[in-house]
Design an enzyme around this catalytic site. Structure first.
Site, mmCIF file in Angstrom:
data_model
loop_
_atom_site.group_PDB
_atom_site.id
_atom_site.type_symbol
_atom_site.label_atom_id
_atom_site.label_comp_id
_atom_site.label_asym_id
_atom_site.label_seq_id
_atom_site.Cartn_x
_atom_site.Cartn_y
_atom_site.Cartn_z
ATOM 1 N N TYR A 191 0.822 -1.212 0.000
ATOM 2 C CA TYR A 191 0.000 0.000 0.000
ATOM 3 C C TYR A 191 0.861 1.269 0.000
ATOM 4 C CZ TYR A 191 -3.686 -3.231 1.636
ATOM 5 O OH TYR A 191 -4.568 -4.273 1.788
ATOM 6 N N HIS A 230 0.499 -11.633 2.317
ATOM 7 C CA HIS A 230 -0.565 -10.943 1.583
ATOM 8 C C HIS A 230 -1.299 -11.845 0.592
ATOM 9 C CE1 HIS A 230 -1.652 -6.564 0.297
ATOM 10 N NE2 HIS A 230 -2.713 -7.349 0.240
#
Length: 288
Positions: free
Chosen positions: A54, A112
């Site tokens: 991110y 992730h």
């Protein structure tokens, strides 16, 4: 479920607690992340879900440092990037997270996505276990794993324990997936529930793409709530940890205003579907 509040927390297998409502920062630009996270804290959120990918861990950490709330009351998550799988790469990822955040510890670190192959997945997990044992990370888990990936990891944890001793293989404290009425993932949720793994739900409001669904309208009208609020309440009442995201201050407030009503058993039943309709990526289906 009447006792649910913005302060509700669940105890994880690691022994630590996780707030039942999180604030997501996926696609939140770094130059606004600090401000929106600070606003989320003012509203009452105590849980921030970030990731290496991110590119906003630093601003999120600045908000944690500046908010005036004791660090122990705030829960911060990061994740191993899908392109940085493997033991060495994951160790480097963790090191970079601490370099960018300046935090003394990270509450939760997830893999992730299950990309890179079996060896890379296992190497990434071993690096997380070592960081947890070193006290850098308090709890560890996975994101976007299919049941076949979860079974593979469970077997690997047992292998590590057989080699290194009981408790040395780590525990899957949390799993994170896209979960909502149009993607309920019963197989994955059941796998986690049987083992006491906390399930986090990203895209819990389906990116606002389902707000006009006929099934939602009478529920919204009855409770005087928006579609997003109804969907977040559905998530909470199913024992999930929803992670709504927004950079709009009023929407951040709206998404937390979900504790003054309760969906009935009939309303919960009406939101049951057997659909499989992701609105985001779906690495659970990968077979590398």
């Amino acid at each position: 479920m009447a006792d649910l509040s913005i302060n509700t927390r669940y105890r994880m297998l690691s022994g630590y607690e996780i707030p039942a409502l999180g604030f997501g920062v996926y696609q939140t630009p770094a130059d606004v992340a600090e401000d929106v996270v600070l606003h989320s804290f003012k509203v009452g959120y105590r849980h921030v879900d970030s990731a290496r990918a991110y590119r906003n861990e630093g601003p999120c950490a600045e908000a944690i440092k500046k908010c005036g709330i004791p660090r122990g009351e705030i829960f911060f998550t990061s994740k191993v990037p899908p392109r940085s799988m493997g033991y060495d790469q994951t160790k480097a990822s963790i090191k970079s997270s601490f370099s960018q955040t300046g935090l003394d510890y990270i509450d939760l670190y997830l893999i992730h996505a299950p990309y890179g192959g079996k060896e890379a997945r296992q190497g990434a997990w071993r690096a997380l276990v070592e960081a947890q044992q070193a006290g850098q990370i308090r709890s560890i888990g996975v994101s976007n794993y299919g049941v076949h990936h979860l079974d593979e990891l469970e077997t690997y944890i047992k292998e590590l324990e057989a080699h290194d001793g009981k408790g040395k293989g780590g525990q899957i404290s949390v799993g994170q997936w896209e979960v909502h009425p149009w993607l309920p993932r019963p197989d994955i949720v059941e796998w986690c529930e049987r083992r006491g793994v906390v399930v986090q739900a990203y895209c819990p409001i389906v990116r606002n793409e389902r707000s006009n669904e006929p099934v939602l309208q009478p529920i919204m009208k009855k409770h005087g709530k928006t579609a997003c609020q109804v969907l977040l309440r559905w998530s909470l009442q199913n024992g999930l940890v929803p992670l709504p995201k927004s950079v709009t201050l009023s929407r951040i407030e709206e998404n937390a205003d979900i504790y003054d009503f309760e969906l009935t058993a009939e309303e919960m039943k009406s939101l049951e579907t057997d659909e499989y309709a992701p609105c985001s990526w779906d690495p659970t289906t990968s077979n590398d």
